[in-house]
Design an enzyme around this catalytic site. Structure first.
Site, PDB file in Angstrom:
ATOM      1  N   ASP A 147     -38.515  46.856  10.772  1.00 33.15           N
ATOM      2  CA  ASP A 147     -39.833  46.637  11.352  1.00 33.15           C
ATOM      3  C   ASP A 147     -39.931  47.423  12.659  1.00 33.15           C
ATOM      4  O   ASP A 147     -39.070  47.286  13.532  1.00 33.15           O
ATOM      5  CB  ASP A 147     -40.056  45.150  11.621  1.00 33.15           C
ATOM      6  CG  ASP A 147     -41.436  44.863  12.197  1.00 33.15           C
ATOM      7  OD1 ASP A 147     -42.378  44.699  11.418  1.00 33.15           O
ATOM      8  OD2 ASP A 147     -41.562  44.820  13.443  1.00 33.15           O
TER       9      ASP A 147
ATOM     10  N   ASN B 172     -50.271  51.166  18.565  1.00 30.07           N
ATOM     11  CA  ASN B 172     -51.546  51.485  17.908  1.00 30.07           C
ATOM     12  C   ASN B 172     -52.706  51.307  18.882  1.00 30.07           C
ATOM     13  O   ASN B 172     -53.625  52.136  18.947  1.00 30.07           O
ATOM     14  CB  ASN B 172     -51.709  50.596  16.681  1.00 30.07           C
ATOM     15  CG  ASN B 172     -52.835  51.056  15.787  1.00 30.07           C
ATOM     16  OD1 ASN B 172     -52.961  52.236  15.502  1.00 30.07           O
ATOM     17  ND2 ASN B 172     -53.682  50.123  15.357  1.00 30.07           N
TER      18      ASN B 172
ATOM     19  N   ASP C  69     -50.278  56.462  12.807  1.00 29.53           N
ATOM     20  CA  ASP C  69     -49.952  56.922  11.458  1.00 29.53           C
ATOM     21  C   ASP C  69     -48.833  57.958  11.491  1.00 29.53           C
ATOM     22  O   ASP C  69     -47.928  57.959  10.646  1.00 29.53           O
ATOM     23  CB  ASP C  69     -51.198  57.515  10.791  1.00 29.53           C
ATOM     24  CG  ASP C  69     -52.166  56.437  10.319  1.00 29.53           C
ATOM     25  OD1 ASP C  69     -53.289  56.794   9.942  1.00 29.53           O
ATOM     26  OD2 ASP C  69     -51.790  55.255  10.330  1.00 29.53           O
TER      27      ASP C  69
ATOM     28  N   GLU D 219     -46.035  48.185   9.208  1.00 26.63           N
ATOM     29  CA  GLU D 219     -44.957  48.909   9.856  1.00 26.63           C
ATOM     30  C   GLU D 219     -43.589  48.477   9.359  1.00 26.63           C
ATOM     31  O   GLU D 219     -42.580  48.731  10.007  1.00 26.63           O
ATOM     32  CB  GLU D 219     -45.032  48.698  11.383  1.00 26.63           C
ATOM     33  CG  GLU D 219     -44.801  47.264  11.846  1.00 26.63           C
ATOM     34  CD  GLU D 219     -46.079  46.444  11.907  1.00 26.63           C
ATOM     35  OE1 GLU D 219     -46.110  45.466  12.651  1.00 26.63           O
ATOM     36  OE2 GLU D 219     -47.061  46.792  11.207  1.00 26.63           O
TER      37      GLU D 219
END
Length: 973
Positions: free
Chosen positions: A848, A856, A865, A892
């Protein structure tokens, strides 16, 4: 201030390795300068017993182990389809030869096989070897291949083969090693019969009666100057030339007389394998040894091989595979004769000597290949030295952390402490300005030498806390970097200070540099750089392209590049790029990075003292690290390399390995239908395999080149029918590329209805129908009905193909290219059943990305991305073993399935993956964990039981991931 005479001991210099600053560069590095890389079963070897090694002309390394044959491209081990010789997949491989036609000969437990164009074929079988092993090969001047077996000497020709044994003149049929000398004599090493020479069809035996010292010869190597070297199993090293025999033993410097292997390096050095004492190098008439104490994995050596890039590969009995290669940067520390390894500051003096302060070990002077030590025993007040300065008369000023300042000159030491006016005994910088004033930056502010005493500087605006760096610019201004109070400036007799409020990225300053244009560059303690020019302050941060925010050194080379050290290595940035960025002419800057992968003994460098780096008269940089003094030659950088030759390594059609077409001839045939094609490619470099980038294209199908990065496979779900040409190119820097010698020709066979002859037949059938229309209406209708059924069948088949293609696409994650959750569920079911059937463990690693939402929110969806794509690429490169399966789990999160891995092996894999993501050093401006992107990992491994379901494995790994997050993230649980 006090003065003492230096004891005579300081004049005694300790001999050390010839150092490159004052003497011509040595033809070969000292053994301590060699980088040792290691691979074992955890990295993909079938077994840790490595018995045969050979680099073929395409650059790949073939590895024969006690558990089978593999091919290594510098990054991953690939199993070879053994075909008709199944013992190559699981049993011992002992010897290799690449013949003049490029075929690879492989000696194994019961004979020999040959690898040509991607296929294995049996060549020497039981009828010649009686089921005994073959140890080695050579090829004769006439093209015949000779093999040393335990059933005699085999000579193989295309028209037949024969075996020579005792009846032909051999003393024994148990043979071990072969070598042709430059005169054409075939030398044969035996087990029990000494050394044998085959000349003019006659065997001449050299045993103890003939003066040869031992009956067992383990290895032979032709001497380029004539004759042959022989490694014996108890009598040392033997050289024969022109009828003369020379024996070298422990009395001559060998660590043992039990020798096992021989190889000649690219520099002409002779490398010797021993049984129990590691590897020995014989060069310049001297022996030097590398063993387990020096970092080698395994002291019992099976085999050695010197490749074309200057590396020596070492196969061991139980320690796996080692590689000895020259470091891209020389490192000088305790192994090279210095007093210690933890370097604090370095000074290049005008006489060519290099002075270096070593934590806890005083000062060393390196000059003309000798090391002179200065410490408490030689009259210094302390061994804890912090800074250095050379005066105009050649005197060396020495600052310390605990005892103030000392001056070395003409055999005398003068000392100034707190009682002599220094505001603090901890002094981090000494500086002589153009007016002749000596300044001392201490932990409690600034002082200057006034006559025979120091005077604390208490002027308004003068720094009152730690001073770390001092610089005088060409306009006469003095600049003082501090450890928290910003950048002080002394101009026209008055002090003022620049801080964050004026535009500095940090108030903690570590480095200053004035360039040729008059700009002052300011390095901070973690936030990046500033440029001061014409009264304006501009900033460059890690988010703008700097590799790291810590700037401990600012050195400029002759090409206008700034070199910066930090605690992850060092890097360089073109000053022109920095100027373009701060002036708004460029969006980012590019950092060229040198870190742990560049064979540094440590990636942590010194800072907060002056000078934290030096440039010598030849333009080389001397950088102090906590494990040695690193020397960087900007004219010889590891990334400034020509592109290596690219090549096609393997082709797989619908999961089945295919023979490789000969160079420039032949093609890969893909059968009709939705059939997958995978092409593995590589580059002719093992030493720099991690740096190679690839790209490929298919004429008419891809829109230009496809950048594959470090990925070494191109996969195509279904190519359209027709002739295609796949081109692959490799690069070291992303600017210069070198394509494979010939494109890979691919023929995708068309379906029946897509062939020209079928179209012609259909036209003839149409004409026949028109001609027969007036004769038989019923027959015409039947034919029309048949045609409609055929068309429906074709459309149905086309629809099936389209569905198959869509199904393939549905298995892939559109963003990262990894398999998606749907595909993961299918593979998990399959691997779970296989593990249950075999009674083997199945491991799951759940990853993770730490603080991804914060990233983000801070950087935007597009940058986020790209982060996921980059993490996926790291996972793809790390999960490279056959059977490893990586997928995007969602958001993620990523999952890697590892068949056959127990909990310890899975944790080792997860830790390697964690380090790889962290080492990628993607800046994370909003992470609470680290300044770079990190990830947390949960690991689970179990042998499936009848009452358990596959999803329970993921649930267990997910629970471990939760513990990793709760424990602080960036860890494996």
């Amino acid at each position: 201030m006090c003065t003492v005479l230096l004891p005579l001991l300081m004049l005694l210099a300790t001999p050390g390795p010839a150092l490159a600053d004052t003497v011509p560069e040595a033809p070969r590095p000292a053994l301590s300068q060699l980088k040792i890389d290691r691979w074992q079963a955890e990295q993909g070897l079938p077994m840790n017993t490595v018995q045969a090694l050979l680099q073929t002309r395409d650059g790949a390394l073939w590895v024969g182990t006690g558990g089978g044959l593999v091919r290594f491209d510098g990054r991953r081990f690939a199993a070879v389809d053994a075909g008709p010789v199944p013992e190559l997949a699981t049993r011992s491989v002992f010897g290799f030869l690449e013949d003049r036609d490029g075929a690879l000969w492989i000696g194994h437990t019961s004979g020999a096989a040959r690898w040509r164009d991607g296929r294995i074929e049996a060549t020497i079988g039981n009828e010649l070897t009686a089921g005994r092993r073959i140890w080695s090969f050579v090829q004769g001047p006439d093209g015949s291949v000779w093999a040393a077996s335990e059933n005699g000497l085999v000579q193989w020709r295309p028209d037949g083969a024969r075996v020579y044994q005792e009846a032909d003149g051999l003393p024994t049929r148990r043979l071990r090693a072969l070598a042709f000398d430059r005169d054409g004599t075939l030398w044969i090493g035996t087990t029990g019969g000494g050394l044998v020479a085959l000349r003019d069809g006659r065997f001449d035996v050299l045993d103890r009666r003939a003066g040869f010292p031992h009956p067992e010869v383990r290895a032979l190597l032709a001497d380029p100057e004539g004759g042959v070297w022989a490694a014996t199993a108890g009598a040392g090293l033997v050289h024969l030339r022109g009828g003369h025999l020379r024996i070298l033993t422990t009395a001559d410097g060998l660590p043992t007389n039990h020798l096992t292997a021989l190889a000649r390096g690219e520099d002409g050095a002779l490398w010797i394998g021993t049984w129990g004492n590691g590897v020995v190098r014989h060069a310049d008439g001297r022996f030097g040894t590398l063993d387990g104490a020096a970092g080698l994995d395994g002291d019992q050596i099976w085999t050695l091989h010197a490749d074309r890039e200057g590396s020596v590969w070492v196969g061991t009995w139980h320690g796996g595979l080692n590689r000895l290669s020259p470091r891209p940067f020389a490192v000088h520390g305790r192994p090279e004769g210095l007093s210690g390894d933890n370097m604090r500051t370095v000074l290049h003096a005008r006489d060519g000597a290099v002075w270096v302060a070593i934590a806890g070990s005083g000062v060393n002077r390196l000059h003309e290949g000798r090391v002179s030590a200065y410490g408490r025993a030689q009259g210094l007040a302390t061994d804890e030295v912090s800074a250095l300065l050379e005066d105009a008369d050649g005197a060396i000023w020495v600052a310390s952390y605990t005892e103030g300042v000392m001056r070395l000159h003409d055999g005398r030491v003068e000392h100034w402490g707190s009682a002599d006016g220094l505001p603090h005994a901890d002094v981090r910088v000494l500086f002589r300005d153009r007016g002749g004033v000596l300044w001392a930056g201490t932990r409690a502010g600034l002082a200057r030498l006034d006559g025979r005493r120091f005077v604390a500087v208490r002027d308004p605006g003068a720094p009152t806390e730690g001073v770390t760096v001092i610089q005088q610019t060409r306009d006469g201004t003095l600049w003082f970097g501090t450890s928290g109070a910003g950048l002080a400036r002394l101009r026209d007799g008055r002090f003022d200070t620049l801080t964050r409020a004026h535009g500095l990225v940090s108030n903690w300053i570590l480095a200053l540099h004035e360039d040729a244009d008059g700009s002052l560059w300011v390095g901070s303690n973690g936030e990046g750089l500033n440029r001061l020019r014409d009264g304006r302050i501009a900033a460059v941060r890690p988010s703008d392209g700097l590799w790291d925010g810590l700037v401990q050194t600012l050195l400029e080379d002759r090409h206008g590049r700034l070199w910066i050290t930090c605690n992850r290595g060092f890097y360089r940035v073109d000053r022109a790029e920095l100027d373009a960025f701060v002036e708004g002419r460029a969006a980012r800057v590019t950092s060229t990075v040198y870190g742990p992968g560049d064979a540094l003994r440590s990636s942590t460098f010194a800072g907060g003292v002056q000078p934290a780096g030096a440039v010598d008269a030849r333009g080389r940089l001397w950088l102090p690290s906590v494990k040695g003094l690193v020397v960087v030659d900007p004219e010889r950088l590891p990334d400034d390399l020509p592109p290596p030759a690219a090549h096609i390594a393997a082709v797989t059609v619908d999961g089945q390995a295919q023979p490789l077409p000969s160079q420039g001839a032949g093609r890969v045939v893909v059968p009709r239908g939705a059939v997958s094609l995978a092409v593995d490619y590589g580059a002719a470099t093992l030493l720099h395999a991690e740096r190679v980038r690839f790209r490929y294209r298919i004429e008419g199908l891809t829109a230009g080149w496809v950048d594959a990065g470090g990925r070494r496979e191109a996969a195509f779900a279904a190519l359209p029918p027709g002739e295609h040409r796949l081109e692959v190119a490799a690069s070291m820097d992303g600017r210069r590329w070198r394509a494979a010698a010939a494109p890979l020709a691919i023929l995708v066979q068309p379906r029946l209805h897509q062939t020209p002859w079928f179209v012609a037949l259909a036209a003839l059938a149409g004409i026949g129908l028109v001609t027969a229309a007036h004769r038989l209406r019923t027959h015409q209708l039947r034919r029309r009905s048949d045609e409609m059924e055929r068309l429906v069948a074709e459309k149905t088949e086309a629809l099936r193909e389209a569905n198959e293609h869509l199904q393939r696409l549905s298995f892939a994650d559109a963003l990262t290219g990894l398999p998606n959750r749907r595909r993961l569920d299918e593979v998990l079911q399959t691997e779970w059943r296989r593990a249950a059937r075999l009674g083997q463990p199945l491991a799951a690693v759940v990853a993770d990305v730490d603080a991804f939402k914060a990233y983000n929110d801070r950087c935007g969806h597009l940058e986020a991305d790209q982060v996921l794509v980059a993490v996926a690429e790291v996972i793809r490169r790390t999960a490279h073993r056959a059977g490893d399966f990586a997928a995007r789990f969602g958001g993620e999160e990523f999952v890697v399935l590892i068949p056959g891995a127990d909990d310890a092996a899975a944790r080792t894999f997860a830790e390697r993956l964690r380090r790889a993501i962290e080492t990628r050093a993607i800046p994370h401006p909003a992470s609470p964990v680290a300044p770079v992107l990190t990830a947390s990992f949960g690991v689970a491994s179990r042998v499936p039981t009848p009452d358990a379901v596959p999803q329970s494995l993921l649930a267990e790994a997910d629970a471990a991931l939760y513990r990793a997050k709760q424990g602080g993230r960036n860890r494996v649980c």
